[in-house]
Design a protein around this motif. Structure first.
Motif, PDB file in Angstrom:
ATOM      1  N   ALA A 140      -7.742   3.726  -2.781  1.00 13.22           N
ATOM      2  CA  ALA A 140      -8.035   2.393  -3.283  1.00 13.22           C
ATOM      3  C   ALA A 140      -6.707   1.739  -3.651  1.00 13.22           C
ATOM      4  O   ALA A 140      -5.989   2.237  -4.500  1.00 13.22           O
ATOM      5  N   PRO A 141      -6.344   0.651  -2.966  1.00 16.57           N
ATOM      6  CA  PRO A 141      -5.042   0.052  -3.270  1.00 16.57           C
ATOM      7  C   PRO A 141      -5.051  -0.531  -4.680  1.00 16.57           C
ATOM      8  O   PRO A 141      -6.067  -1.041  -5.137  1.00 16.57           O
TER       9      PRO A 141
ATOM     10  N   GLY B 237       6.003  14.322  -2.625  1.00 15.39           N
ATOM     11  CA  GLY B 237       4.697  14.350  -1.962  1.00 15.39           C
ATOM     12  C   GLY B 237       4.909  14.164  -0.469  1.00 15.39           C
ATOM     13  O   GLY B 237       5.776  13.382  -0.067  1.00 15.39           O
ATOM     14  N   VAL B 238       4.163  14.913   0.346  1.00 17.56           N
ATOM     15  CA  VAL B 238       4.279  14.756   1.800  1.00 17.56           C
ATOM     16  C   VAL B 238       2.898  14.561   2.417  1.00 17.56           C
ATOM     17  O   VAL B 238       1.893  15.033   1.883  1.00 17.56           O
TER      18      VAL B 238
ATOM     19  N   ILE C 232      -6.540  11.762  -6.706  1.00 13.99           N
ATOM     20  CA  ILE C 232      -5.639  12.787  -6.186  1.00 13.99           C
ATOM     21  C   ILE C 232      -4.246  12.600  -6.786  1.00 13.99           C
ATOM     22  O   ILE C 232      -3.919  11.527  -7.289  1.00 13.99           O
ATOM     23  N   PRO C 233      -3.412  13.645  -6.743  1.00 16.68           N
ATOM     24  CA  PRO C 233      -2.064  13.521  -7.315  1.00 16.68           C
ATOM     25  C   PRO C 233      -1.295  12.338  -6.712  1.00 16.68           C
ATOM     26  O   PRO C 233      -1.361  12.081  -5.513  1.00 16.68           O
ATOM     27  N   GLU C 234      -0.585  11.629  -7.570  1.00 15.94           N
ATOM     28  CA  GLU C 234       0.119  10.420  -7.149  1.00 15.94           C
ATOM     29  C   GLU C 234       1.131  10.654  -6.017  1.00 15.94           C
ATOM     30  O   GLU C 234       1.237   9.797  -5.129  1.00 15.94           O
ATOM     31  N   PRO C 235       1.849  11.774  -5.984  1.00 15.77           N
ATOM     32  CA  PRO C 235       2.808  11.955  -4.882  1.00 15.77           C
ATOM     33  C   PRO C 235       2.156  11.942  -3.494  1.00 15.77           C
ATOM     34  O   PRO C 235       2.631  11.240  -2.599  1.00 15.77           O
TER      35      PRO C 235
ATOM     36  N   ARG D 200      -0.839  10.781  -2.836  1.00 15.47           N
ATOM     37  CA  ARG D 200      -1.534   9.500  -2.703  1.00 15.47           C
ATOM     38  C   ARG D 200      -0.571   8.427  -2.198  1.00 15.47           C
ATOM     39  O   ARG D 200      -0.887   7.655  -1.283  1.00 15.47           O
ATOM     40  N   GLN D 201       0.621   8.394  -2.768  1.00 17.93           N
ATOM     41  CA  GLN D 201       1.622   7.418  -2.331  1.00 17.93           C
ATOM     42  C   GLN D 201       2.102   7.711  -0.911  1.00 17.93           C
ATOM     43  O   GLN D 201       2.289   6.789  -0.114  1.00 17.93           O
TER      44      GLN D 201
END
Length: 292
Positions: free
Chosen positions: A11-12, A88-89, A270-273, A275-276
């Motif tokens: 969700a943006p 995050g990957v 979900i974890p921000e890394p 997710r981004q």
């Protein structure tokens, strides 16, 4: 992987939120003018011999796996070693193509979750998705992005990386998060959104454990198989989502630390890394397709 993601993951945020603005630092391989996705290409299913070879490779690399905390950082805010950089990957797929994808790496400041580095690369997949062998499809591209960061901006190299996929919660105890962690010699955590049948614990069993034990947002319960081995944990996201997150040791991180950091890094479900990484790689793909 970006193929099947629940809507609540992506969700943006409102535009006023600085996190949602992609300040792209590096877009190698993202040459918009000439970009045309390959919709005709397909990937052959690997032969039984190749799968045997892959299994051997997993078991060989697994010899180097460390399933305890082996890192300098900690999660104590008063400590001089308090975690500063979290990675995050993710790999997102180009709609309509079996081979085109965008590999992404993001680095966030901890605990502010401010994005400080992003890198993307448009890639051609050479292996199909086969349960238990995700690393052979994705790990090379992710490793490439990490190596590039290490050589060009080593001061921004993440102290721990959250991977969209499993670590030791895997039929041979060596999923994508562990594979990447061992090859990069970096602490990693696997956070998946779907269950994987391991040691008798599949979707129904894990859902039962989750429903029974994870009542409070941020709570977790161990996934113990028929053999008595603990493979990972189901975690209820701090936002209270009814779907579990499947957390497992990747490399050089204990399960307790993996669960704790997963909960601490969730701004949304979900974890921000990750997710981004997912949001931004999809945005790169959207822009490329739009500019054709």
């Amino acid at each position: 992987g970006g193929s099947m993601k629940a809507d609540d993951d992506v969700a943006p945020r409102k535009h006023s939120d600085e996190h949602a603005r992609a300040e792209v630092v590096s877009e190698e391989g993202c040459d918009a003018v000439s970009y045309v996705p390959d919709v005709a290409a397909h990937i052959n299913v690997p032969s039984p011999a190749i799968k045997q070879h892959w299994k051997k490779e997993q078991l060989a690399l697994k010899q180097r796996l460390v399933t305890a905390d082996k890192h300098e950082w900690d999660l104590d805010a008063a400590s001089p070693n308090y975690l500063k950089l979290l990675g995050g990957v993710d790999i997102s797929f180009v709609p309509g193509s079996a081979v085109d994808a965008c590999a992404s790496l993001v680095v966030l400041e901890y605990p502010s979750m401010k994005v400080v580095y992003t890198a993307f690369e448009m890639v051609k997949l050479t292996a199909p998705y086969i349960s238990g062998f995700l690393a052979f499809r994705e790990v090379g591209f992710l490793l490439g992005l990490l190596n590039k960061l290490k050589s060009e901006r080593s001061e921004l190299f993440p102290e721990v990386i959250i991977v969209d996929g499993n670590g030791i919660l895997h039929p041979r105890g060596f999923g994508l998060a562990s594979h990447l962690g061992v090859l990069a010699d970096t602490p990693t955590i696997g956070v998946a959104k779907k269950s994987m049948l391991v040691d008798g614990v599949g979707k129904e069993e894990s859902q039962k454990i989750f429903t029974g034990k994870c009542v409070e947002p941020g709570s977790s319960a161990e996934l113990v198989g028929n053999s008595g081995v603990c493979w990972g944990a189901v975690v209820k996201s701090p936002n209270g989502c009814k779907q579990p997150l499947f957390v497992s040791i990747g490399h050089r991180v204990s399960l307790a630390t993996a669960v704790r950091l997963t909960v601490l890094s969730c701004v949304h479900r979900i974890p921000e890394p990750t997710r981004q990484a997912d949001l931004r790689s999809r945005e790169v793909i959207r822009k490329l397709l739009h500019q054709r």
